[in-house]
Design an enzyme around this catalytic site. Sequence first.
Site, PDB file in Angstrom:
ATOM      1  CG  ASP A  58      17.372 -42.195  29.162  1.00 59.41           C
ATOM      2  OD1 ASP A  58      17.520 -43.323  29.696  1.00 59.41           O
ATOM      3  OD2 ASP A  58      17.482 -41.143  29.824  1.00 59.41           O
ATOM      4  CG  HIS A 110      17.938 -39.588  32.957  1.00 54.50           C
ATOM      5  ND1 HIS A 110      17.495 -40.854  32.636  1.00 54.50           N
ATOM      6  CD2 HIS A 110      17.780 -39.489  34.308  1.00 54.50           C
ATOM      7  CE1 HIS A 110      17.088 -41.479  33.709  1.00 54.50           C
ATOM      8  NE2 HIS A 110      17.253 -40.679  34.738  1.00 54.50           N
ATOM      9  CG  HIS A 139      11.743 -47.796  39.823  1.00 54.89           C
ATOM     10  ND1 HIS A 139      11.460 -46.868  40.797  1.00 54.89           N
ATOM     11  CD2 HIS A 139      12.516 -47.156  38.899  1.00 54.89           C
ATOM     12  CE1 HIS A 139      12.024 -45.712  40.484  1.00 54.89           C
ATOM     13  NE2 HIS A 139      12.668 -45.856  39.345  1.00 54.89           N
ATOM     14  CE  LYS A 162       9.941 -45.294  36.732  1.00 58.94           C
ATOM     15  NZ  LYS A 162      11.024 -44.978  35.844  1.00 58.94           N
ATOM     16  CG  HIS A 168      10.211 -38.392  41.137  1.00 63.06           C
ATOM     17  ND1 HIS A 168       9.127 -38.969  40.532  1.00 63.06           N
ATOM     18  CD2 HIS A 168      11.290 -38.829  40.422  1.00 63.06           C
ATOM     19  CE1 HIS A 168       9.520 -39.704  39.496  1.00 63.06           C
ATOM     20  NE2 HIS A 168      10.826 -39.637  39.418  1.00 63.06           N
ATOM     21  CD  GLN A 199      20.167 -44.233  36.710  1.00 62.32           C
ATOM     22  OE1 GLN A 199      19.499 -45.172  37.147  1.00 62.32           O
ATOM     23  NE2 GLN A 199      19.605 -43.193  36.128  1.00 62.32           N
ATOM     24  CE  LYS A 244      17.184 -46.493  39.066  1.00 63.65           C
ATOM     25  NZ  LYS A 244      16.992 -46.636  37.607  1.00 63.65           N
TER      26      LYS A 244
END
Length: 425
Positions: free
Chosen positions: A73, A109, A175, A185, A201, A296, A299
Amino acid sequence: MTTTVSFPYGKTERTCTLETSELKAVITGSLKDYQAPLSQAELVSHALANPIGTQRLSEMAVGKKNITIITSDHTRPMPSRITMPLLLSEIRRGNPAADISILVATGTHRAASKDELLERFGQEIISREKIFIHGCDDRESMAELGTSPSGNAIAINKLAYEADLLIAEGFIEPHFFAGFSGGRKSIMPGIASRASIMYNHCAPWIADPHSVMGTLEHNPIHEDMVYAAQKSGLACILNVVLNHKKEIISAYAGDMIKAHAAGTEFLSKLCCCPAVPADIVIVSNGGAPLDQNIYQSVKGMATASRTCRKGGVIIIASQCADGHGGEGFYRTFACEKDTQKIMDSIISRSPEDTVPDQWQSQILCGILLDHPVILVSDAPKKMVEDMHLIPADSIDEAVRLARSILGLPSPSITAVTDGPSVIIK
């Protein structure tokens, strides 16, 4: 003497000027130095012509009526303008009459906008191909795959489940809890139901010591993802590796496990870097599109935490033009000022009781309990403070704040220019 260091920020960059005597290291990995032997399109074409562990996709497509291609995406810098036309051409080389659907894997998302789809695919594909966007909460669009050995009741998008041939394109990067992106994934979390993603998760797996960047062996999150991908019938992948400019430098096609393993092996050689512990660690989230929100940006913070001494300050430069990136994620922190209470609440939940964005909250809590985090962004300052972060308008200002927090006359500093692209051991 001073040293100027640049960090990706949105589609531009931010710089800071540091005392050379305090700067212990600038960690970059070798991705930016790697010179690909072929052009981007040639690398992809070569991969498709030489698949690992499967027939060529053109041969696999013969006699198949309904073919689904899963793609990343808008939150991922997947170069689909290059890869997708080559994938479509390879399929139609073997089956010109194939009914092909492109399924955008959103996970949990938000859906991509028309402009984001246009930027990703280009006008020709938008006009000619059938494109569908996965919705993890659309129960009517789901099909049950069964229960994984870990107890996860897995459901995925029917477009994938009912396909005669299921293909996925994606890219491989480190990741922060699945080890690496790419491969499996695309299915989990890419096109899975929200309940399946929540379980995958869950707090115990996020807390598992094997659920870290660059690690697949004994990683429970990865293992559950692999089960889902195998049960889905994912027949072929095309995965690419990107450099700091988001250009393809290597490509792998074929079997979901074997091709992905070849890609992660290549990437590990370029990304693994030794930790250089410091009082202050400055990091970016890799620029657009990875730094579009605070969600995000965890990360990059996670990468920094692996080389920041306990109690040291993390500074992250991440544009966050879209704000926090998840209402549940935001409210978890905005509604509770005690970070330890948030962590205790998360850890107490069973896998079945996992709530949206819990994993990101759990990882951020773990970082915040060990480090003050200063965020250089375009996000509203109150939003940043609500997230238990310290806002700053520039990296230089953030360094001054970090000095004040630490109270050290000459703190040591490590810079990690592109957090998501390195694996710190």
